[in-house]
Enzyme design. Structure first.
Site, PDB file in Angstrom:
ATOM      1  N   GLU A  49       6.425  -7.341  -0.489  1.00 26.27           N
ATOM      2  CA  GLU A  49       6.858  -8.167  -1.623  1.00 26.27           C
ATOM      3  C   GLU A  49       5.626  -8.801  -2.263  1.00 26.27           C
ATOM      4  O   GLU A  49       4.708  -9.224  -1.566  1.00 26.27           O
ATOM      5  CB  GLU A  49       7.798  -9.282  -1.154  1.00 26.27           C
ATOM      6  CG  GLU A  49       9.077  -8.801  -0.538  1.00 26.27           C
ATOM      7  CD  GLU A  49      10.090  -8.280  -1.548  1.00 26.27           C
ATOM      8  OE1 GLU A  49       9.941  -8.557  -2.765  1.00 26.27           O
ATOM      9  OE2 GLU A  49      11.029  -7.607  -1.118  1.00 26.27           O
ATOM     10  N   HIS A  88      10.983  -1.253  -5.459  1.00 23.94           N
ATOM     11  CA  HIS A  88      12.414  -1.471  -5.240  1.00 23.94           C
ATOM     12  C   HIS A  88      13.244  -0.944  -6.409  1.00 23.94           C
ATOM     13  O   HIS A  88      14.338  -0.417  -6.216  1.00 23.94           O
ATOM     14  CB  HIS A  88      12.706  -2.960  -5.063  1.00 23.94           C
ATOM     15  CG  HIS A  88      12.418  -3.464  -3.701  1.00 23.94           C
ATOM     16  ND1 HIS A  88      11.754  -4.641  -3.483  1.00 23.94           N
ATOM     17  CD2 HIS A  88      12.702  -2.957  -2.477  1.00 23.94           C
ATOM     18  CE1 HIS A  88      11.651  -4.844  -2.185  1.00 23.94           C
ATOM     19  NE2 HIS A  88      12.204  -3.846  -1.556  1.00 23.94           N
ATOM     20  N   ASP A  98      12.243  -5.172  -9.187  1.00 28.73           N
ATOM     21  CA  ASP A  98      10.825  -5.346  -8.893  1.00 28.73           C
ATOM     22  C   ASP A  98      10.135  -4.031  -8.511  1.00 28.73           C
ATOM     23  O   ASP A  98      10.782  -3.130  -8.020  1.00 28.73           O
ATOM     24  CB  ASP A  98      10.650  -6.411  -7.788  1.00 28.73           C
ATOM     25  CG  ASP A  98      11.346  -6.064  -6.489  1.00 28.73           C
ATOM     26  OD1 ASP A  98      12.545  -5.748  -6.525  1.00 28.73           O
ATOM     27  OD2 ASP A  98      10.685  -6.105  -5.443  1.00 28.73           O
TER      28      ASP A  98
END
Length: 118
Positions: A49, A88, A98
């Site tokens: 992330e 993603h 994202d």
């Protein structure tokens, strides 16, 4: 996610990369290397992330940390190559957006190629 890369480039590990994380949820992806549809990506992928949102440009420090992490993963998992790196939004397009349009994929791939200097 396995890793979080903060805006200042700090890399925080939440889950060992040999463990399953629930970063992708329900997901599927076309694996061109094996010419098959892959599902249940949490079973075999590593989730990274990036702190931010879909529209704010990511920082140079984030790209550099991401390139270092990616090169480390590529050395640890020999089957990982640039064709198997995605976001993603590509594996769960109806649920996730994202890294979004602010992510510079070309710059990221250049950094991976040059990462001997990272």
């Amino acid at each position: 996610a396995h890793l979080l890369i903060r805006r200042d480039g700090e890399c925080v590990q939440f889950v060992d990369t040999d463990q399953r994380a629930w970063h992708a949820g329900r997901s599927c992806w076309w694996d061109a290397r094996q010419t098959i549809w892959r599902t249940t990506l949490n079973d075999f992928s590593v989730g990274i992330e990036l702190e931010g949102d879909d529209v704010t440009p990511f920082t140079k420090a984030q790209y550099q940390a991401l390139a270092r992490a990616t090169k480390w993963l590529m050395s640890r998992y020999p089957q990982l190559d640039s064709r198997r790196i995605t976001g993603h939004a590509h594996v769960a397009p109806l649920r996730k957006t994202d890294p979004g349009p602010a992510f510079d994929w070309a710059y990221f791939h250049r950094l991976i190629a040059e990462c001997g200097k990272c």
